[in-house]
Design a protein around this motif. Sequence first.
Motif, PDB file in Angstrom:
ATOM      1  N   SER A 197      -5.984   3.964   3.585  1.00  0.00           N
ATOM      2  CA  SER A 197      -5.660   3.820   2.171  1.00  0.00           C
ATOM      3  C   SER A 197      -6.903   4.092   1.337  1.00  0.00           C
ATOM      4  CB  SER A 197      -5.137   2.401   1.890  1.00  0.00           C
ATOM      5  OG  SER A 197      -4.863   2.219   0.523  1.00  0.00           O
ATOM      6  N   ASN A 198      -6.775   5.025   0.412  1.00  0.00           N
ATOM      7  CA  ASN A 198      -7.917   5.395  -0.444  1.00  0.00           C
ATOM      8  C   ASN A 198      -9.148   5.741   0.389  1.00  0.00           C
ATOM      9  OD1 ASN A 198      -6.433   4.915  -2.833  1.00  0.00           O
ATOM     10  ND2 ASN A 198      -6.877   2.719  -2.703  1.00  0.00           N
ATOM     11  N   GLU A 199      -8.898   6.493   1.460  1.00  0.00           N
ATOM     12  CA  GLU A 199      -9.947   6.962   2.368  1.00  0.00           C
ATOM     13  C   GLU A 199     -10.648   5.821   3.106  1.00  0.00           C
ATOM     14  OE1 GLU A 199     -12.589   9.472   0.199  1.00  0.00           O
ATOM     15  OE2 GLU A 199     -11.085  11.039  -0.127  1.00  0.00           O
ATOM     16  N   LYS A 200     -10.023   4.657   3.124  1.00  0.00           N
ATOM     17  CA  LYS A 200     -10.557   3.524   3.875  1.00  0.00           C
ATOM     18  C   LYS A 200      -9.626   3.200   5.043  1.00  0.00           C
ATOM     19  CE  LYS A 200     -12.933   1.249   0.008  1.00  0.00           C
ATOM     20  NZ  LYS A 200     -13.020  -0.006  -0.787  1.00  0.00           N
ATOM     21  N   ASN A 247       0.730   4.247  -1.017  1.00  0.00           N
ATOM     22  CA  ASN A 247       0.170   5.577  -0.738  1.00  0.00           C
ATOM     23  C   ASN A 247      -0.577   5.631   0.605  1.00  0.00           C
ATOM     24  OD1 ASN A 247       1.040   6.607  -3.272  1.00  0.00           O
ATOM     25  ND2 ASN A 247      -0.728   5.627  -4.256  1.00  0.00           N
ATOM     26  N   ALA A 248      -0.452   4.584   1.374  1.00  0.00           N
ATOM     27  CA  ALA A 248      -1.201   4.505   2.630  1.00  0.00           C
ATOM     28  C   ALA A 248      -0.500   5.270   3.746  1.00  0.00           C
ATOM     29  CB  ALA A 248      -1.376   3.052   3.046  1.00  0.00           C
ATOM     30  N   TYR A 286       0.865  -1.195   0.000  1.00  0.00           N
ATOM     31  CA  TYR A 286       0.000   0.000   0.000  1.00  0.00           C
ATOM     32  C   TYR A 286       0.898   1.240   0.000  1.00  0.00           C
ATOM     33  CZ  TYR A 286      -3.252  -3.553   1.748  1.00  0.00           C
ATOM     34  OH  TYR A 286      -4.004  -4.696   1.918  1.00  0.00           O
TER      35      TYR A 286
END
Length: 453
Positions: free
Chosen positions: A106-109, A84-85, A82
């Motif tokens: 990650s990805n707003e999650k 970009n996390a 991940y």
Amino acid sequence: MTKENIKNEKTARSSLYKTVWRWHFYAALIFAPFLIILAFTGSIYLYKPQIENMIYKDLYEVTPREERVLASEQIEEVKKKYPNALVTKYRPGESDDRSSEVSIISNEKSLTVFSDPYTGKIIGELNNEDKIMDKVEEFHGELMAGTLGDRIVELAACWGIILVITGFYLWMPKKKLAISGVIIPRFNKGKKILVRDMHAVPAFWIAGGMVFLIMTGLPWSGFWGTQFQNIATQSGVGYPPSIWSGEAPTSTIKTKDIADVPWAAENLDIPSSDVEGFTPISIDDVVTIANREGIDRSYSIYLPSEPSGVYTLSAYPAKAQDELTMHVDQYTGAILTDYHFDNYGIVGKIVALGITLHKGTQFGWFNQLISLFICWGIIFVALSGYYLWLIRKKKHDISAPKAPSVFKMKSFFILLIVLGIIFPLVGLSLIIVWLIDLLIIQRSSNLKKTFNA
């Protein structure tokens, strides 16, 4: 005492009994469904450890080996998958055969990535929004309806206290102490008597436990709990104003804003790390500090979110006595705060113990069993109460007990005022009930007949 005085006293007792019965009746009719929900979800949540260990067995269990991979290496593996996390938390696992956890955004999650601490390999991931027991907890605490649900749950719990008080008065023998119908049900007095006893007698046996579960749950409520916690914090009975040498921290950020910590530490100030001339320590150093200090292995490490932030170590294990909140300077590794159960004020200790007892963790399986018995008892008493009402109910009205106005029952009226002050949402609901009765029910003959007003 004259016959007239005796007659007046009997009339007064009868009027008070009917008034108490009426309030007990309506409170149960409105709030018993919510108490059933709380008891049912609570009975499930009691077994959260066992349920999660079964559901997430493939994510939790690992094969112990001699050497563990460094926490930083486990986190690097997660970052590779991940890239970009944002890594927010690391949890090493409370036993040798338990996986470690890396929490990321990650990805707003919000995800939890499970890692084998002996190989560093990623076992799997879990979206935090999909955690089954978290859903149960959310339904238990706020009916999955946010702030409104939280207020409804709090109101139902507070009215549960009133149900116990009024129910206890109705249960008390009025003439002489007896066993049948008081301590044990009467099985040979007909259906209606038996149903009444199957409501009143079990209620007597679980009343204390029900009040305990309600009172130990209220500190977590959004309105009453927040006010109670603020009072405990400001008065110093929740935790001491400073638990380290020198001045207390001056940061305006609170611990609860960045970490899941024990109740008594939620409003503890977070000290700031000194950023001048220091290179940040690694998370491996923080793990070493945790091991050196002998922190319960269920701890989590919350990573600093800014240059002046700190590492926050939070241990929230089964026993309240093992709770801990520790802040570590991210540049020097200095322990800025070391906040144990022993540092709590008297209220903080009582609440902490109450919470672990409420959750069924303080005394293990025995604690779970007792709490489960109380939860099932609440459900049984509520359902038997409804059944008792149905077999007594007339066809064309609600069959509420007829009683004098509560304003004429001074002792009971004062009790309601006191409870309304202690539990503000109860006070607000009493005002609403009075307005509905005054402006709507009393102005309609049909409604007055229906509600027996």
